[in-house]
Design a protein around this motif. Structure first.
Motif, PDB file in Angstrom:
ATOM      1  N   TYR A   1      -6.205  -2.638   3.048  1.00 13.26           N
ATOM      2  CA  TYR A   1      -6.971  -3.281   1.980  1.00 13.26           C
ATOM      3  C   TYR A   1      -6.336  -2.992   0.618  1.00 13.26           C
ATOM      4  CZ  TYR A   1     -10.428  -4.274  -1.515  1.00 13.26           C
ATOM      5  OH  TYR A   1     -11.031  -4.752  -2.638  1.00 13.26           O
ATOM      6  N   ILE A   2      -5.920  -1.736   0.392  1.00 13.67           N
ATOM      7  CA  ILE A   2      -5.270  -1.378  -0.871  1.00 13.67           C
ATOM      8  C   ILE A   2      -4.004  -2.213  -1.058  1.00 13.67           C
ATOM      9  CG2 ILE A   2      -4.048   0.461  -2.112  1.00 13.67           C
ATOM     10  CD1 ILE A   2      -7.003   0.938  -2.228  1.00 13.67           C
ATOM     11  N   VAL A   3      -3.215  -2.366   0.003  1.00 15.67           N
ATOM     12  CA  VAL A   3      -1.995  -3.183  -0.077  1.00 15.67           C
ATOM     13  C   VAL A   3      -2.348  -4.602  -0.512  1.00 15.67           C
ATOM     14  CG1 VAL A   3      -0.164  -4.286   1.294  1.00 15.67           C
ATOM     15  CG2 VAL A   3      -0.611  -1.832   1.547  1.00 15.67           C
ATOM     16  N   GLU A   4      -3.353  -5.187   0.134  1.00 16.06           N
ATOM     17  CA  GLU A   4      -3.729  -6.560  -0.196  1.00 16.06           C
ATOM     18  C   GLU A   4      -4.288  -6.675  -1.616  1.00 16.06           C
ATOM     19  OE1 GLU A   4      -6.091  -8.340   2.906  1.00 16.06           O
ATOM     20  OE2 GLU A   4      -4.573  -7.878   4.422  1.00 16.06           O
ATOM     21  N   ALA A   5      -5.059  -5.691  -2.051  1.00 15.93           N
ATOM     22  CA  ALA A   5      -5.628  -5.733  -3.402  1.00 15.93           C
ATOM     23  C   ALA A   5      -4.536  -5.602  -4.458  1.00 15.93           C
ATOM     24  CB  ALA A   5      -6.668  -4.621  -3.568  1.00 15.93           C
ATOM     25  N   LEU A   6      -3.640  -4.618  -4.306  1.00 15.23           N
ATOM     26  CA  LEU A   6      -2.568  -4.439  -5.287  1.00 15.23           C
ATOM     27  C   LEU A   6      -1.621  -5.633  -5.312  1.00 15.23           C
ATOM     28  CD1 LEU A   6      -1.721  -0.638  -4.905  1.00 15.23           C
ATOM     29  CD2 LEU A   6      -2.819  -1.780  -6.843  1.00 15.23           C
ATOM     30  N   THR A   7      -1.357  -6.206  -4.147  1.00 16.56           N
ATOM     31  CA  THR A   7      -0.507  -7.392  -4.075  1.00 16.56           C
ATOM     32  C   THR A   7      -1.173  -8.558  -4.793  1.00 16.56           C
ATOM     33  OG1 THR A   7       0.449  -6.617  -1.988  1.00 16.56           O
ATOM     34  CG2 THR A   7       0.703  -8.952  -2.495  1.00 16.56           C
ATOM     35  N   ALA A   8      -2.482  -8.688  -4.655  1.00 11.73           N
ATOM     36  CA  ALA A   8      -3.211  -9.763  -5.335  1.00 11.73           C
ATOM     37  C   ALA A   8      -3.203  -9.558  -6.853  1.00 11.73           C
ATOM     38  CB  ALA A   8      -4.649  -9.842  -4.818  1.00 11.73           C
ATOM     39  N   TYR A   9      -3.355  -8.310  -7.308  1.00 12.97           N
ATOM     40  CA  TYR A   9      -3.265  -8.049  -8.750  1.00 12.97           C
ATOM     41  C   TYR A   9      -1.860  -8.398  -9.256  1.00 12.97           C
ATOM     42  CZ  TYR A   9      -7.760  -5.613  -9.006  1.00 12.97           C
ATOM     43  OH  TYR A   9      -9.091  -5.308  -8.989  1.00 12.97           O
ATOM     44  N   ARG A  10      -0.852  -7.982  -8.504  1.00 12.50           N
ATOM     45  CA  ARG A  10       0.529  -8.248  -8.909  1.00 12.50           C
ATOM     46  C   ARG A  10       0.803  -9.746  -9.020  1.00 12.50           C
ATOM     47  NH1 ARG A  10       5.015  -6.150  -4.895  1.00 12.50           N
ATOM     48  NH2 ARG A  10       4.231  -7.957  -3.755  1.00 12.50           N
ATOM     49  N   ALA A  11       0.211 -10.511  -8.118  1.00 15.95           N
ATOM     50  CA  ALA A  11       0.413 -11.962  -8.112  1.00 15.95           C
ATOM     51  C   ALA A  11      -0.493 -12.682  -9.116  1.00 15.95           C
ATOM     52  CB  ALA A  11       0.164 -12.506  -6.709  1.00 15.95           C
ATOM     53  N   GLY A  12      -1.371 -11.935  -9.792  1.00 14.62           N
ATOM     54  CA  GLY A  12      -2.281 -12.553 -10.752  1.00 14.62           C
ATOM     55  C   GLY A  12      -3.467 -13.231 -10.095  1.00 14.62           C
ATOM     56  N   GLU A  13      -3.762 -12.894  -8.844  1.00 16.09           N
ATOM     57  CA  GLU A  13      -4.859 -13.517  -8.109  1.00 16.09           C
ATOM     58  C   GLU A  13      -6.184 -12.785  -8.283  1.00 16.09           C
ATOM     59  OE1 GLU A  13      -3.345 -13.551  -4.137  1.00 16.09           O
ATOM     60  OE2 GLU A  13      -1.808 -15.043  -4.626  1.00 16.09           O
TER      61      GLU A  13
ATOM     62  N   ALA B   1     -17.764  -7.109  -8.352  1.00 14.45           N
ATOM     63  CA  ALA B   1     -16.903  -7.755  -7.359  1.00 14.45           C
ATOM     64  C   ALA B   1     -17.602  -8.961  -6.731  1.00 14.45           C
ATOM     65  CB  ALA B   1     -16.498  -6.747  -6.283  1.00 14.45           C
ATOM     66  N   MET B   2     -18.878  -8.793  -6.366  1.00 17.48           N
ATOM     67  CA  MET B   2     -19.610  -9.916  -5.765  1.00 17.48           C
ATOM     68  C   MET B   2     -19.789 -11.057  -6.764  1.00 17.48           C
ATOM     69  SD  MET B   2     -22.378  -8.128  -3.154  1.00 17.48           S
ATOM     70  CE  MET B   2     -23.001  -6.863  -4.269  1.00 17.48           C
ATOM     71  N   GLN B   3     -20.041 -10.722  -8.026  1.00 13.03           N
ATOM     72  CA  GLN B   3     -20.159 -11.765  -9.053  1.00 13.03           C
ATOM     73  C   GLN B   3     -18.826 -12.483  -9.259  1.00 13.03           C
ATOM     74  OE1 GLN B   3     -21.765  -9.419 -12.299  1.00 13.03           O
ATOM     75  NE2 GLN B   3     -23.870 -10.046 -11.812  1.00 13.03           N
ATOM     76  N   ASP B   4     -17.723 -11.747  -9.171  1.00 13.77           N
ATOM     77  CA  ASP B   4     -16.402 -12.377  -9.281  1.00 13.77           C
ATOM     78  C   ASP B   4     -16.151 -13.336  -8.120  1.00 13.77           C
ATOM     79  OD1 ASP B   4     -15.835 -11.157 -11.692  1.00 13.77           O
ATOM     80  OD2 ASP B   4     -14.522  -9.611 -10.821  1.00 13.77           O
ATOM     81  N   TYR B   5     -16.643 -12.997  -6.927  1.00 20.07           N
ATOM     82  CA  TYR B   5     -16.532 -13.941  -5.802  1.00 20.07           C
ATOM     83  C   TYR B   5     -17.411 -15.159  -6.045  1.00 20.07           C
ATOM     84  CZ  TYR B   5     -13.878 -10.612  -2.969  1.00 20.07           C
ATOM     85  OH  TYR B   5     -12.909  -9.776  -2.492  1.00 20.07           O
ATOM     86  N   GLN B   6     -18.618 -14.933  -6.549  1.00 14.32           N
ATOM     87  CA  GLN B   6     -19.518 -16.056  -6.827  1.00 14.32           C
ATOM     88  C   GLN B   6     -18.909 -17.024  -7.836  1.00 14.32           C
ATOM     89  OE1 GLN B   6     -23.173 -14.042  -8.060  1.00 14.32           O
ATOM     90  NE2 GLN B   6     -24.151 -14.565  -6.106  1.00 14.32           N
ATOM     91  N   SER B   7     -18.265 -16.496  -8.861  1.00 16.70           N
ATOM     92  CA  SER B   7     -17.712 -17.351  -9.922  1.00 16.70           C
ATOM     93  C   SER B   7     -16.358 -17.946  -9.554  1.00 16.70           C
ATOM     94  CB  SER B   7     -17.566 -16.543 -11.215  1.00 16.70           C
ATOM     95  OG  SER B   7     -16.519 -15.587 -11.082  1.00 16.70           O
ATOM     96  N   GLY B   8     -15.730 -17.415  -8.500  1.00 13.19           N
ATOM     97  CA  GLY B   8     -14.402 -17.885  -8.129  1.00 13.19           C
ATOM     98  C   GLY B   8     -13.282 -17.116  -8.794  1.00 13.19           C
ATOM     99  N   ARG B   9     -13.626 -16.108  -9.604  1.00 18.23           N
ATOM    100  CA  ARG B   9     -12.579 -15.287 -10.231  1.00 18.23           C
ATOM    101  C   ARG B   9     -11.807 -14.508  -9.176  1.00 18.23           C
ATOM    102  NH1 ARG B   9     -14.007 -12.452 -15.753  1.00 18.23           N
ATOM    103  NH2 ARG B   9     -12.054 -11.576 -15.068  1.00 18.23           N
ATOM    104  N   ARG B  10     -12.476 -14.131  -8.116  1.00 11.04           N
ATOM    105  CA  ARG B  10     -11.797 -13.550  -6.950  1.00 11.04           C
ATOM    106  C   ARG B  10     -11.780 -14.634  -5.888  1.00 11.04           C
ATOM    107  NH1 ARG B  10     -12.892  -7.343  -5.153  1.00 11.04           N
ATOM    108  NH2 ARG B  10     -12.535  -6.350  -7.159  1.00 11.04           N
ATOM    109  N   LYS B  11     -10.624 -14.795  -5.289  1.00 10.96           N
ATOM    110  CA  LYS B  11     -10.450 -15.874  -4.313  1.00 10.96           C
ATOM    111  C   LYS B  11     -10.509 -15.324  -2.884  1.00 10.96           C
ATOM    112  CE  LYS B  11      -9.099 -18.699  -7.674  1.00 10.96           C
ATOM    113  NZ  LYS B  11     -10.172 -18.872  -8.604  1.00 10.96           N
ATOM    114  N   ASN B  12     -11.541 -15.677  -2.177  1.00 12.77           N
ATOM    115  CA  ASN B  12     -11.661 -15.373  -0.759  1.00 12.77           C
ATOM    116  C   ASN B  12     -12.799 -16.255  -0.244  1.00 12.77           C
ATOM    117  OD1 ASN B  12     -12.899 -14.071   1.663  1.00 12.77           O
ATOM    118  ND2 ASN B  12     -11.177 -12.662   1.401  1.00 12.77           N
ATOM    119  N   ALA B  13     -12.431 -17.282   0.506  1.00 14.30           N
ATOM    120  CA  ALA B  13     -13.417 -18.282   0.938  1.00 14.30           C
ATOM    121  C   ALA B  13     -14.579 -17.656   1.704  1.00 14.30           C
ATOM    122  CB  ALA B  13     -12.735 -19.358   1.776  1.00 14.30           C
TER     123      ALA B  13
END
Length: 195
Positions: free
Chosen positions: A61-73, A152-164
């Motif tokens: 999970y840490i790998v995926e989170a840091l990779t997403a930050y690095r990619a601007g996601e 985090a949940m609010q970011d998913y609700q708004s689409g700021r975090r991307k995970n369908a």
């Protein structure tokens, strides 16, 4: 036969040293992260929420989170800046270190007793489970700061975090339900601040 046995013994002794090296390198690379992730109760300035506990988090999970930050996601400027120049290997090392990092598993302070969120959290527990049954790329939530979980949940609700999947799971939850779910997970002993 002696060559095969020697090769197996050598491989068995080399592997832990390699894993230990990765953890040591991850600890070294994490030093720039300590300013936020090693201070108990430290908060993000705006929006105001606690910096997440990361000690004991699943490495994948840490790998995926840091990779997403690095990619601007993921939408956190400081995290994007810190992850921007990390190599894949450095990210993996940091993740291995954090999964094993010395910490005191603890519950996060909350004013809610967590009982109201227990029913709502049952859906979450299909993926967010503790122990060996947990999926490697799904974060542990036990003991996490409730303010961070709500953000985090609010970011998913708004689409700021991307995970369908996460977006569909939290889309129709009220603010009260988000707070109740967060309190349920926060009151469990689990993640900790990196020592």
């Amino acid at each position: 036969m002696k060559k095969i046995v020697f090769g197996l013994v050598l491989a068995a002794t080399v592997q832990p040293a390699s894993a230990a090296d990765a953890v040591a390198q991850g600890k070294h690379a994490f030093e720039t992260c300590r300013g936020c992730h090693s201070i108990a109760g430290y908060s993000n300035v705006y929006p105001t929420y606690h910096v997440p506990k990361v000690a004991g988090q699943r490495s994948q999970y840490i790998v995926e989170a840091l990779t997403a930050y690095r990619a601007g996601e993921r939408p956190h400027g400081t995290m994007k800046a810190n992850a921007n120049n990390l190599s894949d290997k450095t990210i993996e090392n940091i993740a291995q270190y954090l999964e094993q990092a010395p910490h005191r598993p603890s519950a996060a302070p909350t004013t809610d007793d967590g009982k109201a969120g227990e029913a709502a959290a049952q859906t979450c527990l299909a993926c967010h489970v503790e122990g060996e049954d947990g999926q490697a790329n799904v974060p542990r939530l036990a003991g996490q700061h409730p303010s961070y979980l709500v953000q985090a949940m609010q970011d998913y609700q708004s689409g700021r975090r991307k995970n369908a999947l996460m977006q569909s799971m939290v889309q129709n939850l009220s603010e009260a339900e988000l707070n109740q779910i967060a309190a349920y997970f926060a009151r469990q002993e689990g993640l900790g601040v990196v020592q």
